[in-house]
Motif scaffolding. Structure first.
Motif, short mmCIF file in Angstrom:
data_model
loop_
_atom_site.label_atom_id
_atom_site.label_comp_id
_atom_site.label_asym_id
_atom_site.label_seq_id
_atom_site.Cartn_x
_atom_site.Cartn_y
_atom_site.Cartn_z
N UNK A 215 0.87 -1.18 0.00
CA UNK A 215 0.00 0.00 0.00
C UNK A 215 0.90 1.22 0.00
N UNK A 216 1.02 1.83 -1.17
CA UNK A 216 1.86 3.03 -1.31
C UNK A 216 1.03 4.26 -0.91
N UNK A 217 1.71 5.35 -0.58
CA UNK A 217 1.00 6.59 -0.27
C UNK A 217 1.58 7.76 -1.08
N UNK A 218 0.71 8.71 -1.35
CA UNK A 218 1.09 9.93 -2.06
C UNK A 218 0.16 11.03 -1.56
N UNK A 219 0.69 12.23 -1.30
CA UNK A 219 -0.13 13.28 -0.70
C UNK A 219 -0.79 14.19 -1.72
N UNK A 220 -0.83 13.78 -2.99
CA UNK A 220 -1.42 14.60 -4.04
C UNK A 220 -2.38 13.75 -4.86
N UNK A 221 -3.66 14.15 -4.88
CA UNK A 221 -4.68 13.34 -5.56
C UNK A 221 -4.44 13.30 -7.06
N UNK A 222 -4.07 14.41 -7.65
CA UNK A 222 -3.85 14.42 -9.11
C UNK A 222 -2.72 13.47 -9.50
N UNK A 223 -1.70 13.39 -8.66
CA UNK A 223 -0.62 12.44 -8.93
C UNK A 223 -1.10 11.01 -8.78
N UNK A 224 -1.96 10.76 -7.79
CA UNK A 224 -2.56 9.42 -7.65
C UNK A 224 -3.32 9.03 -8.91
N UNK A 225 -4.07 9.97 -9.45
CA UNK A 225 -4.84 9.68 -10.67
C UNK A 225 -3.90 9.33 -11.81
N UNK A 226 -2.81 10.06 -11.95
CA UNK A 226 -1.84 9.78 -13.01
C UNK A 226 -1.22 8.41 -12.83
N UNK A 227 -0.91 8.06 -11.57
CA UNK A 227 -0.27 6.77 -11.30
C UNK A 227 -1.18 5.60 -11.69
N UNK A 228 -2.43 5.66 -11.25
CA UNK A 228 -3.32 4.54 -11.55
C UNK A 228 -3.73 4.53 -13.02
N UNK A 229 -3.81 5.70 -13.65
CA UNK A 229 -4.12 5.75 -15.08
C UNK A 229 -3.02 5.07 -15.89
N UNK A 230 -1.79 5.15 -15.41
CA UNK A 230 -0.67 4.50 -16.09
C UNK A 230 -0.59 3.00 -15.81
N UNK A 231 -1.54 2.47 -15.04
CA UNK A 231 -1.58 1.03 -14.80
C UNK A 231 -0.71 0.58 -13.66
N UNK A 232 -0.33 1.51 -12.77
CA UNK A 232 0.59 1.16 -11.69
C UNK A 232 -0.10 0.74 -10.40
N UNK A 233 -1.44 0.64 -10.41
CA UNK A 233 -2.12 0.23 -9.21
C UNK A 233 -3.57 0.69 -9.22
N UNK A 234 -4.22 0.49 -8.07
CA UNK A 234 -5.60 0.93 -7.88
C UNK A 234 -5.65 1.87 -6.69
N UNK A 235 -6.67 2.73 -6.65
CA UNK A 235 -6.77 3.69 -5.55
C UNK A 235 -8.20 4.13 -5.38
N UNK A 236 -8.53 4.53 -4.16
CA UNK A 236 -9.79 5.23 -3.91
C UNK A 236 -9.57 6.69 -4.27
N UNK A 237 -10.46 7.22 -5.11
CA UNK A 237 -10.32 8.59 -5.59
C UNK A 237 -11.63 9.35 -5.40
N UNK A 238 -11.56 10.66 -5.23
CA UNK A 238 -12.79 11.46 -5.21
C UNK A 238 -13.45 11.40 -6.58
N UNK A 239 -14.74 11.08 -6.62
CA UNK A 239 -15.42 10.92 -7.90
C UNK A 239 -15.36 12.19 -8.74
N UNK A 240 -15.45 13.36 -8.08
CA UNK A 240 -15.41 14.62 -8.83
C UNK A 240 -14.10 14.81 -9.58
#
Length: 293
Positions: A215-240
């Protein structure tokens, strides 16, 4: 000798609120020597000391505190009358705004656009931070209005709910995430442990009996979105914040949506009397974040 003017009283109010001559000078867009001169002028005019130094802070004397208690409502009352006469259209000043990243992405753009259009004389200073620090900054006078993940209870603040944001479990469709996540083969990404989203992440994994290797952590939601979009994992994200990627198919939902939603509030100090800040707070209270379909 100069007579006491409104700017003298405004200077005292901001020194008392922010604690230092330097902070008051920055807030009033002037210099520290100018602030010191104003204090000397009013003290000479009244013949009493209004401040005493305690460490780095300037603390009001008993007479200074009484003067501000009596003058602050008068100053703001006069300013409010003048602004209401012009329907606030001529309001000028700088308002310091704090927001969390999710609130900033979900509701701030429309609010800022309305302020720029209808209050062109207002300068906005916006900074993003964590809810705990935003609350501290508001109470200390470093911020005038903040947007917080709530609910937040404090006797020193006044809040208005502005809606909630739904959460989604998302990953890249290329990652074959449903099967990989269930098998524990897909890394999970989350905001850090102090975030409510982190606790929801762990609770959801436990409820589905999923034990990811990491379970990796990152303090920036936009970066989380980029990471999972690139196929590097799954994450809970704000729907908006994930809505556009989900609609485009670059992200897909891989688990049922958590029941938990993140609530948001606009907040000002409970004793706030600045008519400009109150006007902006009233506008913020009319915001409505759409939680998502």
């Amino acid at each position: 000798m100069k007579r006491i003017a409104l700017y003298h009283l405004e200077t005292l109010i901001w020194i008392e609120r922010l604690g230092t001559f330097a902070s008051a000078a920055q807030r009033l867009n002037t210099t520290q020597p100018a602030i010191s001169a104003r204090v000397r002028e009013i003290e000479e005019q009244l013949g009493v000391a209004l401040f005493r130094r305690e460490g780095r802070r300037m603390v009001l004397t008993a007479r200074g505190r009484r003067l501000i208690q009596q003058c602050e409502p008068l100053c703001h009352g006069l300013e409010r009358v003048l602004l209401e006469t012009s329907d606030h259209a001529g309001a000028t000043g700088s308002v310091r705004i704090g927001s969390g990243e999710i609130a900033a992405a979900s509701c701030l753009p429309a609010w800022v656009e309305a302020i720029e259009r209808e209050r062109p004389g207002i300068t906005m200073e916006i900074e993003l931070d964590l809810t705990a620090r935003l609350l501290q900054q508001l109470l200390s006078g470093e911020r005038d209005i903040v947007f917080l993940a709530g609910p937040v209870a404090s006797p020193g603040i006044r809040t208005a709910p502005i809606g909630s944001v739904a959460l989604v479990w998302a990953a890249s469709p290329a990652a074959k995430a449903n099967r990989a996540l269930a098998a524990g083969d897909l890394p999970v990404w989350s905001l850090p442990a102090h975030s409510p989203l982190h606790q929801v992440t762990l609770a959801t994994l436990e409820a589905h009996d999923i034990a990811p290797a990491t379970v990796h952590t990152c303090n920036n939601v936009r970066t989380l979105i980029e990471i999972v979009t690139c196929g590097r994992g799954a994450a809970i994200l704000p729907e908006t914040m994930a809505r556009t990627s989900l609609a485009a198919g670059t992200l897909v939902e891989v688990l049922e949506r958590p029941a938990h939603v993140v609530h948001f509030e606009a907040a000002i100090r409970a004793r706030e009397s600045d008519p400009i800040v109150l006007d902006l707070f009233e506008r913020a209270a009319r915001l409505s974040i759409e939680p998502g379909a």
